[in-house]
Design a protein around this motif. Structure first.
Motif, mmCIF file in Angstrom:
data_model
loop_
_atom_site.group_PDB
_atom_site.id
_atom_site.type_symbol
_atom_site.label_atom_id
_atom_site.label_comp_id
_atom_site.label_asym_id
_atom_site.label_seq_id
_atom_site.Cartn_x
_atom_site.Cartn_y
_atom_site.Cartn_z
ATOM 1 N N ASP A 39 92.489 91.753 -18.433
ATOM 2 C CA ASP A 39 91.369 92.681 -18.476
ATOM 3 C C ASP A 39 90.424 92.404 -17.307
ATOM 4 O O ASP A 39 90.286 91.262 -16.841
ATOM 5 N N GLU A 40 89.767 93.466 -16.846
ATOM 6 C CA GLU A 40 88.828 93.334 -15.729
ATOM 7 C C GLU A 40 87.752 92.289 -16.007
ATOM 8 O O GLU A 40 87.407 91.474 -15.134
ATOM 9 N N GLY A 41 87.205 92.304 -17.224
ATOM 10 C CA GLY A 41 86.161 91.347 -17.571
ATOM 11 C C GLY A 41 86.653 89.916 -17.525
ATOM 12 O O GLY A 41 85.942 89.015 -17.056
ATOM 13 N N VAL A 42 87.866 89.684 -17.999
ATOM 14 C CA VAL A 42 88.460 88.349 -17.956
ATOM 15 C C VAL A 42 88.663 87.925 -16.503
ATOM 16 O O VAL A 42 88.366 86.785 -16.131
ATOM 17 N N PHE A 43 89.159 88.849 -15.698
ATOM 18 C CA PHE A 43 89.388 88.507 -14.288
ATOM 19 C C PHE A 43 88.090 88.152 -13.584
ATOM 20 O O PHE A 43 88.046 87.199 -12.800
ATOM 21 N N ARG A 49 84.759 81.552 -11.597
ATOM 22 C CA ARG A 49 84.811 80.193 -12.152
ATOM 23 C C ARG A 49 84.706 79.116 -11.069
ATOM 24 O O ARG A 49 83.930 78.163 -11.203
ATOM 25 N N ASN A 50 85.480 79.222 -10.024
ATOM 26 C CA ASN A 50 85.461 78.237 -8.938
ATOM 27 C C ASN A 50 84.983 78.832 -7.619
ATOM 28 O O ASN A 50 85.201 78.241 -6.557
ATOM 29 N N ARG A 51 84.312 79.974 -7.706
ATOM 30 C CA ARG A 51 83.957 80.666 -6.466
ATOM 31 C C ARG A 51 82.972 79.868 -5.618
ATOM 32 O O ARG A 51 83.081 79.848 -4.388
ATOM 33 N N ILE A 52 82.024 79.215 -6.257
ATOM 34 C CA ILE A 52 81.022 78.476 -5.487
ATOM 35 C C ILE A 52 81.680 77.317 -4.733
ATOM 36 O O ILE A 52 81.301 76.995 -3.605
ATOM 37 N N VAL A 53 82.703 76.713 -5.342
ATOM 38 C CA VAL A 53 83.435 75.632 -4.674
ATOM 39 C C VAL A 53 84.261 76.194 -3.520
ATOM 40 O O VAL A 53 84.330 75.603 -2.433
ATOM 41 N N TYR A 64 92.461 78.028 -4.825
ATOM 42 C CA TYR A 64 91.559 78.922 -5.559
ATOM 43 C C TYR A 64 92.368 79.948 -6.358
ATOM 44 O O TYR A 64 92.144 80.132 -7.565
ATOM 45 N N TRP A 65 93.317 80.602 -5.707
ATOM 46 C CA TRP A 65 94.099 81.627 -6.389
ATOM 47 C C TRP A 65 95.122 81.018 -7.346
ATOM 48 O O TRP A 65 95.462 81.612 -8.371
#
Length: 224
Positions: A39-43, A49-53, A64-65
């Motif tokens: 789901d879009e919300g889950v994605f 989740r780890n974007r700042i890192v 990351y991916w």
């Protein structure tokens, strides 16, 4: 709100995401989510989740991916990896022409301009190659290159030092209040950017001489 005299502001530092570019559309998020069959919300949660890192250069593009793929039970094939980066970049590459035009006028007026963005290496490379208007900045601070992200005080100091600017004479714009507050803790004046009209109102209240010019007729951001 800060009560500033226009002579106080000699430098303007801008965020990139959702300030100089438009927000990703639901279609952008949905097609990325579909690659992982969630789901879009889950994605969106997994994406952040780890974007700042990732933005700080703390993990690689592949790692990351791979984390998102693991959480969704998706096989991270070479073909999928080749798709992810261009689509991720495309989400954040729809430039707001009104803000870029304002940037150009700021630069032409003699006001120092800086870009301060939490941005991973693949987006940085794209921006340096594709955004000719980066020439209107006196200094660029990208999180992955300096290994720090907003609201870490170190990244604001990097921008100020690169610009040769005093905090008390600097205005910072960002779409996230936490990042604006981070700037304020160092004595930088800050506004949260939510719209061109709102920015214009904020600037008028402090007597700032160069205002963004809103389009005469409503225009839609480019879509997919």
């Amino acid at each position: 709100m800060d009560r500033l005299n226009k002579l106080d502001i000699k430098t303007v530092i801008l965020d990139y995401g959702e300030v100089l570019c438009y927000s990703p559309t639901e279609e952008h998020w949905e097609r990325m989510a579909n690659l992982f069959k969630v789901d879009e919300g889950v994605f969106r949660q997994l994406w952040g989740r780890n974007r700042i890192v990732y933005d700080r250069g703390g993990i690689s593009y592949e790692a990351y991916w791979a984390d998102i793929a693991e959480k969704t039970g998706t096989k991270l094939s070479p073909e999928l990896l080749k798709t992810l980066s261009p689509w991720d970049i495309e989400m954040w590459a729809r430039i707001n022409p009104t803000m870029v035009e304002w940037l150009e006028r700021l630069h032409s007026s003699g006001i120092k301009t800086g870009l301060l963005s939490n941005m991973p290496f693949d987006m940085i490379n794209y921006a340096r190659q594709q955004f000719a208007w980066l020439k209107y900045f006196n200094h660029l601070t990208f999180s992955a290159e300096v290994r720090a992200t907003k609201p870490d005080p170190a990244i604001y100091r990097h921008s100020l030092e690169g610009l040769g600017a005093a905090a008390a004479e600097t205005l910072f714009l960002d779409d996230k209040e936490i990042n604006v507050e981070g700037a304020r803790t160092l004595g930088i004046h800050g506004f949260r950017f939510q719209s061109v009209a709102g920015l214009k109102d904020d600037l008028e209240k402090i007597g700032f001489p160069v205002l963004p010019v809103e389009p005469k007729s409503p225009s839609l951001a480019p879509t997919l």
